[in-house]
Design an enzyme around this catalytic site. Structure first.
Site, PDB file in Angstrom:
ATOM      1  N   GLY A   1      16.515  53.029  73.813  1.00 35.38           N
ATOM      2  CA  GLY A   1      15.440  54.007  73.219  1.00 35.38           C
ATOM      3  C   GLY A   1      14.552  52.478  72.060  1.00 35.38           C
ATOM      4  O   GLY A   1      13.295  53.066  72.467  1.00 35.38           O
TER       5      GLY A   1
ATOM      6  N   ALA B   1     -12.374  38.559  92.823  1.00 40.33           N
ATOM      7  CA  ALA B   1     -12.457  38.252  91.663  1.00 40.33           C
ATOM      8  C   ALA B   1     -13.395  37.196  90.976  1.00 40.33           C
ATOM      9  O   ALA B   1     -13.478  37.292  89.654  1.00 40.33           O
ATOM     10  CB  ALA B   1     -11.805  36.623  91.964  1.00 40.33           C
TER      11      ALA B   1
HETATM   12  C1  HXC Z   1      26.351  52.278  63.215  1.00 39.33           C
HETATM   13  C2  HXC Z   1      27.105  50.521  63.754  1.00 39.33           C
HETATM   14  C3  HXC Z   1      25.914  50.062  65.324  1.00 39.33           C
HETATM   15  C4  HXC Z   1      25.240  51.139  65.557  1.00 39.33           C
HETATM   16  C5  HXC Z   1      26.508  48.246  65.064  1.00 39.33           C
HETATM   17  N1  HXC Z   1      27.141  48.508  63.733  1.00 39.33           N
HETATM   18  N2  HXC Z   1      25.621  48.670  65.959  1.00 39.33           N
HETATM   19  N3  HXC Z   1      26.846  51.126  63.020  1.00 39.33           N
HETATM   20  N4  HXC Z   1      25.617  52.018  64.677  1.00 39.33           N
HETATM   21  N5  HXC Z   1      24.156  52.129  67.005  1.00 39.33           N
HETATM   22  C6  HXC Z   1      27.824  47.654  62.474  1.00 39.33           C
HETATM   23  C7  HXC Z   1      29.318  47.396  63.443  1.00 39.33           C
HETATM   24  O1  HXC Z   1      30.078  48.980  63.470  1.00 39.33           O
HETATM   25  C8  HXC Z   1      29.956  46.512  62.200  1.00 39.33           C
HETATM   26  O2  HXC Z   1      30.235  47.271  61.364  1.00 39.33           O
HETATM   27  C9  HXC Z   1      28.898  45.763  62.317  1.00 39.33           C
HETATM   28  O3  HXC Z   1      27.313  46.668  62.413  1.00 39.33           O
HETATM   29  C10 HXC Z   1      28.220  44.969  63.025  1.00 39.33           C
HETATM   30  O4  HXC Z   1      28.378  45.481  64.233  1.00 39.33           O
HETATM   31  P1  HXC Z   1      30.094  44.013  65.028  1.00 39.33           P
HETATM   32  O5  HXC Z   1      29.533  44.999  66.039  1.00 39.33           O
HETATM   33  O6  HXC Z   1      30.490  43.496  64.727  1.00 39.33           O
HETATM   34  O7  HXC Z   1      29.364  43.580  65.514  1.00 39.33           O
HETATM   35  P2  HXC Z   1      28.455  42.011  66.449  1.00 39.33           P
HETATM   36  O8  HXC Z   1      30.311  41.959  67.965  1.00 39.33           O
HETATM   37  O9  HXC Z   1      27.474  41.164  66.792  1.00 39.33           O
HETATM   38  O10 HXC Z   1      28.168  43.468  67.763  1.00 39.33           O
HETATM   39  C11 HXC Z   1      26.836  43.935  67.978  1.00 39.33           C
HETATM   40  C12 HXC Z   1      26.467  45.264  68.483  1.00 39.33           C
HETATM   41  C13 HXC Z   1      27.296  45.948  68.404  1.00 39.33           C
HETATM   42  C14 HXC Z   1      26.527  44.230  69.814  1.00 39.33           C
HETATM   43  C15 HXC Z   1      24.808  45.322  68.242  1.00 39.33           C
HETATM   44  O11 HXC Z   1      27.452  46.103  67.285  1.00 39.33           O
HETATM   45  C16 HXC Z   1      27.384  47.013  69.653  1.00 39.33           C
HETATM   46  O12 HXC Z   1      26.703  47.267  71.291  1.00 39.33           O
HETATM   47  N6  HXC Z   1      26.941  48.160  68.647  1.00 39.33           N
HETATM   48  C17 HXC Z   1      26.625  49.524  69.074  1.00 39.33           C
HETATM   49  C18 HXC Z   1      25.409  49.948  70.384  1.00 39.33           C
HETATM   50  C19 HXC Z   1      24.804  51.019  70.285  1.00 39.33           C
HETATM   51  O13 HXC Z   1      24.944  51.465  71.343  1.00 39.33           O
HETATM   52  N7  HXC Z   1      24.108  51.235  69.523  1.00 39.33           N
HETATM   53  C20 HXC Z   1      23.430  52.996  69.981  1.00 39.33           C
HETATM   54  C21 HXC Z   1      22.182  51.879  71.554  1.00 39.33           C
HETATM   55  S1  HXC Z   1      21.480  53.844  71.511  1.00 39.33           S
HETATM   56  P3  HXC Z   1      31.580  46.321  59.541  1.00 39.33           P
HETATM   57  O14 HXC Z   1      31.548  47.833  59.327  1.00 39.33           O
HETATM   58  O15 HXC Z   1      32.359  45.695  60.611  1.00 39.33           O
HETATM   59  O16 HXC Z   1      30.190  45.531  58.787  1.00 39.33           O
HETATM   60  C22 HXC Z   1      20.134  53.774  70.876  1.00 39.33           C
HETATM   61  C23 HXC Z   1      18.915  54.732  71.113  1.00 39.33           C
HETATM   62  C24 HXC Z   1      17.757  54.642  70.430  1.00 39.33           C
HETATM   63  O17 HXC Z   1      20.212  52.686  70.521  1.00 39.33           O
HETATM   64  C25 HXC Z   1      17.150  55.495  71.450  1.00 39.33           C
HETATM   65  C26 HXC Z   1      16.193  55.527  70.888  1.00 39.33           C
HETATM   66  C27 HXC Z   1      14.659  56.645  70.991  1.00 39.33           C
END
Ligand code: HXC
Length: 518
Positions: free
Chosen positions: A172, A409
């Site tokens: 989102g 158009a």
């Molecule tokens: C908390 C997070 C995080 C998150 C990443 N990190 N995403 N912490 N909440 N959403 C942290 C990791 O734990 C890690 O911490 C650091 O950020 C870097 O992440 P990595 O995975 O090591 O990096 P990378 O390999 O580059 O991958 C990046 C990424 C991946 C693709 C963003 O981290 C990922 O898939 N994260 C989850 C994404 C996700 O599912 N988010 C929620 C989506 S739902 P450290 O301590 O190791 O540095 C959403 C809904 C929004 O967002 C709705 C709005 C209405």
């Protein structure tokens, strides 16, 4: 603690905040060919103008061990500064802190600068690089997103909002940038999607990479979500600065007018020969634009360049005044209007109208694209978006018909009837219900089929129709065209026209809001 020691505490905290998630994570960011959140701000703003707000804000989460892990600023850097001497507000997501993920306090920081931007009437620039909702915070993070969405919508049309995507932007979270005025993406290091490759694979069994699914190329050419695809972050930030130059600070102001000194010769004779004699031969409408605007090709900033290329939209200046240009592109699909080009142009027209940027419309359109694909995908609704956008626009509006203006158009492309202020046509313009061949085949069907030599009869009737209607003069006789002009004098005419229209006042009937075909 002595006063000196207290000063030192502040120094220490400032230094700590500058490091975000720490040097190791900063190095990892650089290794991915990405700048840090602060480096991006430094590139964007005039040197020494950044004033940070909320540098020591921290998250409040106490679950999953989060109470032991704190970073000053909590993953987003917010504040204000200047771009080319003009005030802007900025937030820059810091991937080194919990992957730039959004917490409750992080959202509050963004909302705080959006409120300030609204009250003080200046653009908001968002530099996005985030793993989305802070997973440890649950619904509190979702609430934070919703607060930002709400502010995006309240700010829409009041202050310009620009989003650069410089890393992940998923779920989102995509809806905040999507609701801003312009989205820029960096190739190979950024992506946007509602559901990522893993979910896509589970649900539709498609195998697709993040880049293919939601990278800069996909969104600049296939979906149209992004307006600019940039080769690197520095280029992306340059685009933002350039774009801002064409806009006012808010909806109450005019865009800056640059000093312009005429060389005394504003004629562009090359325009007399630019359009081929054969009306079916294509030409590049950009070449026309370059002749009309200040600084030629360097003066035109094309928006949505790789999307719906049968229409071109972008910003330029004429006589120093900022204008938005919409032009049919005869070199792609003969310049027809279709679903995507109608949506693209409608959105652009609405942006210009929100922010008092006059419109120049260059018309060479054979009509709407026929076909089941077009009809079933809503060309009726999509075409009416563009019609609606022009009808509602109260900014100065000038049209130049360079060649064809056929059928519906003609009406849609900023005709006199829907509120254009000045309508010009070049001598070879063809303004009619349809092309001569099709028209003759329909209205002289009986006569042609009964003729001794039907082919000859058809040719005779096509010639007759061409002589009568494939000209600008029928429209000019009725005043639908204000003047038929030589192509070479178009720039001169436009300079006078936009100067004359400078103080235009037009208002819409009182209403809550219109009901555009979304
Ligand atoms: C908390 C997070 C995080 C998150 C990443 N990190 N995403 N912490 N909440 N959403 C942290 C990791 O734990 C890690 O911490 C650091 O950020 C870097 O992440 P990595 O995975 O090591 O990096 P990378 O390999 O580059 O991958 C990046 C990424 C991946 C693709 C963003 O981290 C990922 O898939 N994260 C989850 C994404 C996700 O599912 N988010 C929620 C989506 S739902 P450290 O301590 O190791 O540095 C959403 C809904 C929004 O967002 C709705 C709005 C209405």
């Amino acid at each position: 603690m002595t006063l000196q020691e207290k000063f030192e505490v502040l120094d220490k905290k400032n230094a700590e905040a500058l490091l975000g998630g720490g040097q190791v994570r900063i190095d990892a960011q650089h290794k991915r060919h990405k700048l840090t959140a602060r480096e991006r701000i430094d590139l964007l703003l005039d040197a020494g103008t950044f004033e940070e707000i909320g540098k020591f804000v921290m998250h409040r989460c106490k679950d999953f061990g989060m109470e032991k892990e704190h970073y000053l600023g909590d993953g987003v850097i917010t504040g204000y500064g200047k771009v080319n001497g003009r005030l802007v507000y900025v937030f820059s997501q810091d991937f080194t802190v919990f992957g730039g993920s959004l917490s409750e306090s992080y959202a509050e920081k963004i909302c705080k600068i959006m409120d300030l931007a609204m009250k003080n009437g200046a653009p908001v620039i968002g530099l996005n690089d985030s793993g989305g909702a802070r997973i440890q915070e649950g619904v509190v993070s979702l609430a934070g997103y919703a607060d930002i969405f709400y502010k995006n919508v309240m700010a829409s049309g009041v202050i310009p909002q620009i989003s650069a995507i410089m890393g992940p932007c998923a779920g989102g979270a995509v809806y905040s940038p999507a609701m801003t005025d312009f989205v820029l993406m960096v190739e190979n290091t950024s992506y946007m999607f509602v559901t990522g490759p893993n979910v896509v694979k589970t649900v539709t069994h498609e195998e697709v990479s993040s880049e293919d699914l939601g990278g800069a190329s996909a969104h600049s050419s296939k979906s149209g979500v992004t307006h600019f695809s940039c080769t690197n972050e520095a280029e992306c930030i340059e685009y933002i600065k350039n774009l801002l130059g064409f806009m006012p600070q808010n909806c109450e102001e005019e865009a800056p007018v640059l000093p312009y000194e005429s060389t005394g010769n504003e004629l562009r004779p090359i325009l007399n020969t630019l359009i081929p004699d054969n009306p079916n031969q294509p030409y590049d409408m950009r070449e026309v634009v370059y002749q009309l605007v200040d600084k030629g090709d360097e003066g035109f900033v094309e928006v949505h360049k790789n999307y719906a290329e049968n229409i071109i939209v972008g910003f330029a200046r004429i006589g120093g005044r900022s204008i938005g240009i919409v032009g049919n592109q005869p070199s792609v699909l003969a310049g027809v209007l279709d679903n995507n080009s109608s949506k693209k142009a409608a959105r652009f027209v609405r942006f210009c109208d929100c922010f008092n940027i006059p419109l120049l419309v260059l018309v060479d359109v054979p009509g709407f694209l026929p076909g089941t694909d077009q009809e079933w995908n809503g060309i009726i609704n999509n075409g009416s978006k563009l019609l609606y956008a022009f009808c509602e626009a109260t900014v100065p509006r000038v049209t130049v018909i360079t060649r064809k203006a056929y059928g519906g158009a003609y009406d849609v492309m900023n005709s006199k009837h829907i509120g254009a202020d000045l309508n010009y046509a070049w001598p070879a313009a063809e303004i009619a219900v349809m092309g001569a061949q099709g028209a003759a085949e329909i209205i002289f069907k009986k006569e042609i089929s009964e003729a001794e030599n039907p082919a000859e009869k058809l040719k005779e009737k096509v010639d007759e129709y061409t002589q009568k209607f494939a000209t600008p003069y029928r429209a000019a006789h009725r005043g639908y065209i204000d003047e038929v002009i030589m192509p070479e004098e178009t720039r001169k005419k436009l300079m006078s026209a936009f100067e004359m229209l400078e103080n235009k006042v037009a208002t819409l009937p009182r209403k809550k809001h219109g009901n555009i075909q979304l």
